[in-house]
Design an enzyme around this catalytic site. Structure first.
Site, short mmCIF file in Angstrom:
data_model
loop_
_atom_site.label_atom_id
_atom_site.label_comp_id
_atom_site.label_asym_id
_atom_site.label_seq_id
_atom_site.Cartn_x
_atom_site.Cartn_y
_atom_site.Cartn_z
N ASP A 1 0.77 -1.18 -0.15
CA ASP A 1 0.02 -0.02 -0.06
C ASP A 1 0.95 1.44 0.06
O ASP A 1 1.96 1.17 0.41
CB ASP A 1 -0.82 0.16 1.12
CG ASP A 1 -1.72 -1.20 1.34
OD1 ASP A 1 -1.99 -1.80 0.29
OD2 ASP A 1 -2.03 -1.26 2.54
N1 URA Z 1 -1.46 -5.86 4.00
C1 URA Z 1 -1.54 -4.51 4.02
O1 URA Z 1 -2.73 -4.52 4.62
N2 URA Z 1 -0.90 -3.76 3.17
C2 URA Z 1 0.27 -3.99 2.64
O2 URA Z 1 0.80 -3.12 2.09
C3 URA Z 1 0.78 -5.40 2.43
C4 URA Z 1 -0.04 -6.33 3.29
#
Ligand code: URA
Length: 236
Positions: free
Chosen positions: A102
């Site tokens: 993310d």
């Molecule tokens: N899980 C999440 O919620 N975000 C990420 O970036 C990776 C795994």
């Protein structure tokens, strides 16, 4: 492959632009002798403006992703490609992220132009654990380790439960989590499913490969030893 095509594939420019680089004498061998567009390819012996070429196709790299960068080239704003040499976004075959982190997640992001390898890394058959460290908004309840390990936790809007995941408690609001699959926003949604909230998320390790001392925003190409480490789940 002709040298001109090889340089275009590495993103040094269009065929036309690269042809000009040859005419300008910017492409030489290691001894400084000018090379020509039709010369045969000897990757390690080519210099552009005196600099060795970028790694050839088959490139695998790891980036220490900072917060604020997305993994998609289509997103507006800063992307992980902004942290690499500008040429890398023009490579053919294309350099892709191996899965995604993310925008606000930091940590180890793999990128490769090798489709087979990408598949192998993300395939559940490889059983590569992904490790996360999360800082939570609320104190743990106490049942999270058992719940995450149970293989019964359901995420909102999904029809199959999550695979068992290992949670290690590092503090009242600080955990380390090992996942064996990669669902959309998985860590954030796991904690949302139990009424908590992830405030900060970091991925220090994938399989047996850790970020170690790679500074935030920095990247490095992986070699055979790194790949062996990545797939070595014994040390993970
Ligand atoms: N899980 C999440 O919620 N975000 C990420 O970036 C990776 C795994």
């Amino acid at each position: 492959m002709k040298l001109v095509k090889h340089l275009a594939n590495l993103g040094y420019g269009s065929r036309k632009e690269v042809a000009w680089m040859f005419r300008e004498g910017r492409v030489t061998d290691a001894a400084g002798e000018v090379l020509y567009a039709d010369d045969p390819l000897d990757h390690g012996n080519v210099r552009v403006d005196g600099e060795p070429l970028d790694p050839p196709s088959g490139l695998v790299l790891m980036l220490h992703k900072p917060a604020g960068h997305t993994c998609s080239t289509k997103d507006k704003g800063r992307t992980v490609y902004d942290l690499l040499p500008p040429r890398f976004i023009q490579r053919d075959p294309v350099l892709s992220t191996v899965g995604r982190l993310d925008r606000d997640t930091t940590g180890l992001l793999l990128m490769t132009d090798d489709g087979m390898l990408l598949h192998r890394i993300v395939s559940p058959k490889s059983k590569l654990p992904k490790f996360y460290e999360a800082t939570l908004a609320n104190d743990l309840r106490g049942d999270e380790v058992a719940l995450f390990a149970s293989g019964t936790l359901m995420l909102e809007a999904e029809t199959t439960p999550l695979l068992p995941a290992e949670l290690e408690v590092l503090g009242p609001r600080h955990v380390r989590l090992a996942l064996h699959e990669g669902r959309y926003h998985q860590v954030r949604r796991m904690f949302a499913a139990i009424g908590n909230h992830v405030e900060a998320l970091h991925r220090p390790q994938v399989g047996g490969l850790a970020l170690d001392d790679l500074a935030e925003g920095q990247w490095r190409a992986l070699d055979a030893a790194d790949l062996a480490r990545l797939f070595n789940t014994e040390t993970a």
